[in-house]
Design a protein around this motif. Structure first.
Motif, PDB file in Angstrom:
ATOM      1  N   MET A 408       0.845  -1.190   0.000  1.00  0.00           N
ATOM      2  CA  MET A 408       0.000   0.000   0.000  1.00  0.00           C
ATOM      3  C   MET A 408       0.883   1.243   0.000  1.00  0.00           C
ATOM      4  SD  MET A 408      -2.400  -1.667   2.734  1.00  0.00           S
ATOM      5  CE  MET A 408      -1.272  -3.027   2.716  1.00  0.00           C
ATOM      6  N   VAL A 409       0.386   2.277  -0.651  1.00  0.00           N
ATOM      7  CA  VAL A 409       1.134   3.527  -0.735  1.00  0.00           C
ATOM      8  C   VAL A 409       0.182   4.657  -0.361  1.00  0.00           C
ATOM      9  CG1 VAL A 409       2.448   5.049  -2.257  1.00  0.00           C
ATOM     10  CG2 VAL A 409       2.459   2.580  -2.678  1.00  0.00           C
ATOM     11  N   PHE A 410       0.596   5.478   0.594  1.00  0.00           N
ATOM     12  CA  PHE A 410      -0.210   6.643   0.941  1.00  0.00           C
ATOM     13  C   PHE A 410       0.584   7.899   0.611  1.00  0.00           C
ATOM     14  CE2 PHE A 410      -2.131   3.216   3.201  1.00  0.00           C
ATOM     15  CZ  PHE A 410      -3.484   3.460   3.016  1.00  0.00           C
ATOM     16  N   THR A 411       0.094   8.634  -0.374  1.00  0.00           N
ATOM     17  CA  THR A 411       0.749   9.875  -0.810  1.00  0.00           C
ATOM     18  C   THR A 411      -0.275  10.700  -1.567  1.00  0.00           C
ATOM     19  OG1 THR A 411       2.517  10.802  -2.182  1.00  0.00           O
ATOM     20  CG2 THR A 411       1.569   8.762  -2.957  1.00  0.00           C
ATOM     21  N   GLU A 412      -0.104  12.013  -1.564  1.00  0.00           N
ATOM     22  CA  GLU A 412      -0.965  12.878  -2.381  1.00  0.00           C
ATOM     23  C   GLU A 412      -0.233  13.286  -3.657  1.00  0.00           C
ATOM     24  OE1 GLU A 412      -4.411  13.891  -1.471  1.00  0.00           O
ATOM     25  OE2 GLU A 412      -3.873  12.023  -0.439  1.00  0.00           O
ATOM     26  N   ASN A 413       0.975  12.753  -3.856  1.00  0.00           N
ATOM     27  CA  ASN A 413       1.792  13.112  -5.017  1.00  0.00           C
ATOM     28  C   ASN A 413       1.562  12.063  -6.112  1.00  0.00           C
ATOM     29  OD1 ASN A 413       3.962  13.097  -6.851  1.00  0.00           O
ATOM     30  ND2 ASN A 413       5.311  14.134  -5.376  1.00  0.00           N
ATOM     31  N   LEU A 414       0.914  12.490  -7.185  1.00  0.00           N
ATOM     32  CA  LEU A 414       0.504  11.546  -8.232  1.00  0.00           C
ATOM     33  C   LEU A 414       1.696  10.857  -8.884  1.00  0.00           C
ATOM     34  CD1 LEU A 414      -1.917  10.444  -9.812  1.00  0.00           C
ATOM     35  CD2 LEU A 414      -1.673  12.374 -11.373  1.00  0.00           C
ATOM     36  N   SER A 415       2.733  11.636  -9.184  1.00  0.00           N
ATOM     37  CA  SER A 415       3.909  11.037  -9.839  1.00  0.00           C
ATOM     38  C   SER A 415       4.526   9.982  -8.937  1.00  0.00           C
ATOM     39  CB  SER A 415       4.968  12.094 -10.144  1.00  0.00           C
ATOM     40  OG  SER A 415       4.389  13.122 -10.877  1.00  0.00           O
ATOM     41  N   ARG A 416       4.644  10.325  -7.652  1.00  0.00           N
ATOM     42  CA  ARG A 416       5.228   9.360  -6.715  1.00  0.00           C
ATOM     43  C   ARG A 416       4.367   8.102  -6.641  1.00  0.00           C
ATOM     44  NH1 ARG A 416       6.587  11.791  -1.227  1.00  0.00           N
ATOM     45  NH2 ARG A 416       8.743  11.695  -1.945  1.00  0.00           N
ATOM     46  N   ALA A 417       3.041   8.287  -6.635  1.00  0.00           N
ATOM     47  CA  ALA A 417       2.146   7.127  -6.533  1.00  0.00           C
ATOM     48  C   ALA A 417       2.415   6.157  -7.681  1.00  0.00           C
ATOM     49  CB  ALA A 417       0.687   7.589  -6.552  1.00  0.00           C
ATOM     50  N   HIS A 418       2.547   6.681  -8.902  1.00  0.00           N
ATOM     51  CA  HIS A 418       2.807   5.808 -10.053  1.00  0.00           C
ATOM     52  C   HIS A 418       4.205   5.204  -9.987  1.00  0.00           C
ATOM     53  CE1 HIS A 418      -0.839   6.415 -12.292  1.00  0.00           C
ATOM     54  NE2 HIS A 418      -0.763   7.717 -12.127  1.00  0.00           N
ATOM     55  N   ARG A 419       5.180   6.048  -9.636  1.00  0.00           N
ATOM     56  CA  ARG A 419       6.580   5.594  -9.616  1.00  0.00           C
ATOM     57  C   ARG A 419       6.764   4.461  -8.602  1.00  0.00           C
ATOM     58  NH1 ARG A 419       8.472  10.767  -9.190  1.00  0.00           N
ATOM     59  NH2 ARG A 419       8.622  10.541  -6.933  1.00  0.00           N
ATOM     60  N   VAL A 420       6.233   4.687  -7.400  1.00  0.00           N
ATOM     61  CA  VAL A 420       6.425   3.696  -6.336  1.00  0.00           C
ATOM     62  C   VAL A 420       5.617   2.421  -6.653  1.00  0.00           C
ATOM     63  CG1 VAL A 420       6.068   3.256  -3.874  1.00  0.00           C
ATOM     64  CG2 VAL A 420       6.995   5.446  -4.620  1.00  0.00           C
ATOM     65  N   SER A 421       4.406   2.587  -7.193  1.00  0.00           N
ATOM     66  CA  SER A 421       3.603   1.396  -7.552  1.00  0.00           C
ATOM     67  C   SER A 421       4.366   0.528  -8.541  1.00  0.00           C
ATOM     68  CB  SER A 421       2.267   1.794  -8.186  1.00  0.00           C
ATOM     69  OG  SER A 421       1.523   2.558  -7.286  1.00  0.00           O
ATOM     70  N   ALA A 422       5.062   1.178  -9.466  1.00  0.00           N
ATOM     71  CA  ALA A 422       5.817   0.414 -10.474  1.00  0.00           C
ATOM     72  C   ALA A 422       7.028  -0.264  -9.854  1.00  0.00           C
ATOM     73  CB  ALA A 422       6.244   1.342 -11.604  1.00  0.00           C
ATOM     74  N   ALA A 423       7.626   0.374  -8.851  1.00  0.00           N
ATOM     75  CA  ALA A 423       8.880  -0.158  -8.288  1.00  0.00           C
ATOM     76  C   ALA A 423       8.644  -1.281  -7.271  1.00  0.00           C
ATOM     77  CB  ALA A 423       9.656   0.978  -7.623  1.00  0.00           C
ATOM     78  N   LEU A 424       7.431  -1.383  -6.758  1.00  0.00           N
ATOM     79  CA  LEU A 424       7.178  -2.381  -5.711  1.00  0.00           C
ATOM     80  C   LEU A 424       7.006  -3.767  -6.314  1.00  0.00           C
ATOM     81  CD1 LEU A 424       4.774  -0.272  -3.496  1.00  0.00           C
ATOM     82  CD2 LEU A 424       7.040  -1.129  -2.836  1.00  0.00           C
ATOM     83  N   ARG A 425       7.660  -4.752  -5.718  1.00  0.00           N
ATOM     84  CA  ARG A 425       7.577  -6.142  -6.196  1.00  0.00           C
ATOM     85  C   ARG A 425       6.408  -6.816  -5.477  1.00  0.00           C
ATOM     86  NH1 ARG A 425      10.260  -8.260 -10.000  1.00  0.00           N
ATOM     87  NH2 ARG A 425      10.526 -10.212  -8.872  1.00  0.00           N
ATOM     88  N   ALA A 426       5.200  -6.561  -5.962  1.00  0.00           N
ATOM     89  CA  ALA A 426       4.006  -7.101  -5.312  1.00  0.00           C
ATOM     90  C   ALA A 426       2.904  -7.257  -6.353  1.00  0.00           C
ATOM     91  CB  ALA A 426       3.533  -6.154  -4.203  1.00  0.00           C
ATOM     92  N   GLY A 427       2.065  -8.277  -6.161  1.00  0.00           N
ATOM     93  CA  GLY A 427       1.019  -8.573  -7.135  1.00  0.00           C
ATOM     94  C   GLY A 427      -0.085  -7.533  -7.174  1.00  0.00           C
TER      95      GLY A 427
END
Ligand code: NAD
Length: 476
Positions: A408-427
């Motif tokens: 799970m990612v909690f952020t109000e920063n849209l770019s970060r949300a996409h970047r971190v979602s892509a970097a996480l090794r999770a289904g």
């Protein structure tokens, strides 16, 4: 009065061949509440024989999707009209609050059945026009007999996640529910028959895993698919057993979900979802957010809000509508979770064991990165909080696990949300939410959390044998 639950084989509810039974214990009263037929290899053999016959000779795989879908929707209607009975059965078997089972497990069970009925009915197949004057297209034919082996944490809901797509695609099923939670499976099999699903199409056999009904299902060469949800170690054993017959296996296994809270997050939202992510179902959730990483600038504020919210949760009788957290599912499981708390490897801010088989919502800080509680799946209401400084560090910490089911990612920063979602090794990665599902999306895990994906067309790939048909469409 004690209830009784039998196997359901070839359209009949029956006891064990040798007359054996086992008790299922209500973890709140800690007393048996039902007697269940105990199956072994002989009962698994009977159930597979029935499912085989229903597949090889019966109407179910030969019906059109429309006809099957009508029967599956009727089944879902009956699940909804028996909501109270089903919710109480899972609650008595494993201690989940009846209110939670009524609000989520029952509706999601009905939705799983309806969704896969519609998905199969509305599905299209690909066509491949060829320059050579031929035309190829794909057919998705039922795979055959499906053995579905389920865990105890969301009994009816996770069972339906298996049998619903299997049935919708024309397969026949033998379901083995977990030994701790047998009741709702028998009730659902009764309802499937009442809906008009033919005998032998949806069978239930009760029993244990090793040396019992579970193992027998995984070694039977007449089984065409094995779908399993449970611990990663069990998944390994089942895969080895299935390899002897080259039976395809789908595995949904354990997790150690990372939950990243950045300093630009909406903290109230982050606290509310993070509480749900670890304390709902008493933390007995494969997707639990059991590793909370919070950016240093908001660590103190988040921790104070999180601990206060954890302490407000109502612990008690699962039948009381006010209860948020019930007991753990069994004495054995309670002892396992207690074991982690006896060597916490950090500082306990709140929580610990309670009366009976209860573990109170437990929050730890200053936990060593290699402590057992930080690395292993506790499967209880226990969370570790760790500060981080940078986005890179957060991703590195989150990915430092052999599991990879969800994050799970909690952020109000849209770019970060996409970047971190892509970097996480999770289904699955949830941003600013948790547990929301779209049944068309893939569901499964990286690493030790899974093998294969289910949901929508991903379930279709597993529960069918895709076939290519190629024909000449020009004059020869
Ligand atoms: P478990 O592995 O002990 O048992 C699961 C099922 O497998 C039971 O029905 C059991 O009887 C059967 N089984 C055990 N050994 C077997 C064998 N040798 N052959 C055939 N069957 C066998 O798991 P559990 O304790 O019931 O469930 C908790 C686990 O499930 C946790 O690790 C949790 O994370 C995981 N889980 C994963 C998901 C997911 O979607 N990834 C969902 C829910 C639970």
């Amino acid at each position: 009065m004690t209830s009784t639950f039998g196997h359901v084989i070839d359209g009949e509810e029956r006891g064990a061949l040798a007359g054996l039974t086992f008790s299922t214990v209500d973890p709140w009263t800690r007393a048996p509440w039902a007697e269940v037929a105990l199956g072994g290899a002989a009962e698994a053999d009977l159930a597979v024989t029935a499912a085989r016959r229903a597949f090889d000779e019966g109407p179910w795989p030969r019906m059109g999707h429309g006809e099957r879908s009508v029967l599956l929707h009727r089944f879902a209607d009956l699940v909804e009209s028996h909501a109270d009975e089903l919710a109480l059965a899972d609650s008595r078997d494993m201690g989940k609050p009846v209110s939670a089972a009524t609000a989520m497990d029952v509706p999601r069970t009905a939705l799983n059945i309806r969704f896969f009925a519609d998905h199969a009915r509305l599905s299209t197949s690909e066509a491949y026009p060829m320059d050579s004057g031929h035309h190829a297209y794909a057919r998705f034919e039922p795979a055959g007999v499906v053995a579905a082996i389920a865990p105890w944490n969301f009994p009816m809901m996770l069972e339906s996640w298996k049998f619903a797509p299997a049935l919708a695609w024309g397969n026949t099923v033998v379901l083995k529910p977990a030994e701790d939670t047998p009741a709702s499976a028998t009730i659902m099999a009764r309802l499937a028959l009442e809906a008009g699903i033919p005998p032998g199409v949806f069978n239930v056999v009760h029993g244990y895993g090793p040396g019992s009904a579970g193992e027998a299902l995984t070694t039977d060469p007449r089984v065409d698919r094995i779908t399993f949800t449970g611990e990663s170690g069990t998944g390994r054993v089942i895969t080895a057993a299935a390899a002897r017959n080259l039976t395809p296996v789908s595995l949904e296994m354990g997790g150690k979900g990372a939950n990243l809270v950045f300093d630009d997050a909406d903290l109230d939202n982050a606290v509310a979802w993070s509480i749900q992510a670890i304390f709902s179902n008493a933390g007995q959730v494969c997707l639990a957010g059991s590793r909370l990483y919070v950016q240093r600038g908001v660590f103190e504020e988040f921790t104070a809000g999180f601990v206060a919210a954890a302490e407000k949760l109502v612990i008690g009788d699962p039948r009381d509508p006010a209860t948020d957290v019930g007991p753990l599912a069994s004495e054995e499981h309670w002892n396992k979770v207690r074991g982690y708390l006896e060597e916490p490897g950090g500082k306990v801010l709140t929580g610990g064991t309670g009366d009976g088989w209860v573990v109170r919502p437990t929050v730890l800080v200053d936990v060593a990165p290699d402590a057992r509680i930080q690395c292993e799946e506790v499967f209880g209401p226990v969370v570790t909080l760790t500060p981080f400084d940078s986005e890179e560090e957060a991703v590195r910490l989150a990915n430092a696990t052999r599991y990879g089911l969800n994050a799970m990612v909690f952020t109000e920063n849209l770019s970060r949300a996409h970047r971190v979602s892509a970097a996480l090794r999770a289904g699955t990665v949830w941003t600013n939410c948790f547990f929301i599902r779209d049944l068309r999306a893939p569901f499964g895990g990286f690493g030790d959390s899974g093998w294969g994906r289910e949901g929508g067309t991903f379930s279709r790939e597993f529960f069918t044998e895709p076939k290519a048909v190629i024909m000449a469409v020009q004059d020869r």
